[in-house]
Design an enzyme around this catalytic site. Structure first.
Site, PDB file in Angstrom:
ATOM      1  N   ASP A   1      -3.990 -10.882 -10.258  1.00  0.00           N
ATOM      2  CA  ASP A   1      -4.711 -10.339 -11.409  1.00  0.00           C
ATOM      3  C   ASP A   1      -5.000 -11.493 -12.380  1.00  0.00           C
ATOM      4  OD1 ASP A   1      -5.800  -8.523 -13.228  1.00  0.00           O
ATOM      5  OD2 ASP A   1      -3.862  -8.027 -14.093  1.00  0.00           O
TER       6      ASP A   1
ATOM      7  N   PHE B   1      -6.274  -0.296 -12.023  1.00  0.00           N
ATOM      8  CA  PHE B   1      -4.904  -0.346 -11.515  1.00  0.00           C
ATOM      9  C   PHE B   1      -4.828   0.431 -10.200  1.00  0.00           C
ATOM     10  CE2 PHE B   1      -0.437   0.795 -11.207  1.00  0.00           C
ATOM     11  CZ  PHE B   1       0.177  -0.408 -11.526  1.00  0.00           C
ATOM     12  N   VAL B   2      -4.140  -0.135  -9.213  1.00  0.00           N
ATOM     13  CA  VAL B   2      -4.058   0.518  -7.911  1.00  0.00           C
ATOM     14  C   VAL B   2      -2.612   0.630  -7.411  1.00  0.00           C
ATOM     15  CG1 VAL B   2      -6.388  -0.076  -7.101  1.00  0.00           C
ATOM     16  CG2 VAL B   2      -4.512  -1.705  -6.757  1.00  0.00           C
TER      17      VAL B   2
ATOM     18  N   LYS C   1       8.224  -7.417  -4.695  1.00  0.00           N
ATOM     19  CA  LYS C   1       8.362  -6.543  -3.548  1.00  0.00           C
ATOM     20  C   LYS C   1       7.011  -6.095  -3.010  1.00  0.00           C
ATOM     21  CE  LYS C   1      11.429  -4.330  -6.362  1.00  0.00           C
ATOM     22  NZ  LYS C   1      12.157  -3.217  -6.971  1.00  0.00           N
TER      23      LYS C   1
ATOM     24  N   GLU D   1       0.921 -12.758  -1.119  1.00  0.00           N
ATOM     25  CA  GLU D   1       0.970 -11.971  -2.362  1.00  0.00           C
ATOM     26  C   GLU D   1       0.307 -10.614  -2.157  1.00  0.00           C
ATOM     27  OE1 GLU D   1       2.029 -11.303  -5.157  1.00  0.00           O
ATOM     28  OE2 GLU D   1       2.079 -12.958  -6.584  1.00  0.00           O
TER      29      GLU D   1
END
Ligand code: IMP
Ligand code: MG
Length: 181
Positions: free
Chosen positions: A105, A154-155, A45, A101
């Site tokens: 990562d 991490f965002v 999502k 996308e």
């Protein structure tokens, strides 16, 4: 953004930076796909925000389809599996496919998607990622379009979630120390 005040550490990409960059990406895609049009395959999502904004910056014929991959945490460790949980509705054979996308990562998700789509013989197969975090890459694949390269943190925001929330933030932010995927 009081609903997110308890998780946001710092805003690292502002709303203005995002819209400026999305305009540039749209112009680039418009040039590159002038002859063929483009079929966008968005990965649910996380890519919903970039897809919605990018769409409107592309000035060649566009079609859109969606697929979804089983969610696994980047920290889930060895043995984790990637699985298709929603397939495309349209056949991609012979079409100019651009995968959209949210973030790359390790590259595991993307390599799985590329493998599936390549087997269906599109006319061309390229990748756009809104964010690229290259530090933990396990599978290196060519990425034709990158919005922003980000630091190893991490965002959340602009489609990206922390425990399914915060996708509605209009910017990209890091989360407070101790929180992550
Ligand atoms: P990869 O397979 O390790 O490249 O992971 C990619 C997927 O993990 C992305 O499509 C995201 O859904 C999720 N992900 C990775 N990093 C983050 C992040 O910093 N915030 C939110 N989701 C992330
Ligand atoms: Mg996610």
């Amino acid at each position: 953004m009081t609903f997110a005040a308890d998780v946001i550490d710092k805003v690292v990409i502002s709303e203005d930076q995002i819209s400026h960059r999305v305009r540039e990406l749209g112009a680039q895609i418009t040039r590159d796909y002038r002859e063929t049009g483009v079929h966008l395959v968005a990965v649910l999502k996380g890519s919903i925000a970039i897809l919605a904004d990018l769409l409107r910056e592309i000035q060649v014929p566009v079609t859109v389809d969606f697929l979804a991959i089983s969610g696994y945490a980047p920290s889930a460790g060895p043995g984790r599996t990637v699985r298709l949980i929603k397939d495309l509705e349209q056949d991609v054979r012979g079409r100019p496919v651009l995968i959209v996308e949210d973030i790359i990562d390790t590259g595991l998700t993307l390599s799985y998607i590329v493998r599936i789509l390549r087997a269906r013989q599109p006319a061309s197969l390229n990748v756009l990622t809104f964010l690229d975090r290259p530090y933990r890459r396990l599978v290196d694949l060519p990425i034709a379009y990158v919005g922003f390269v980000i630091p190893d943190q991490f965002v959340i925001g602009f489609g990206l979630d922390y425990q399914e929330r915060y996708r509605n933030l209009p910017f990209i932010a890091t989360v407070k120390p101790g929180l992550s995927d």
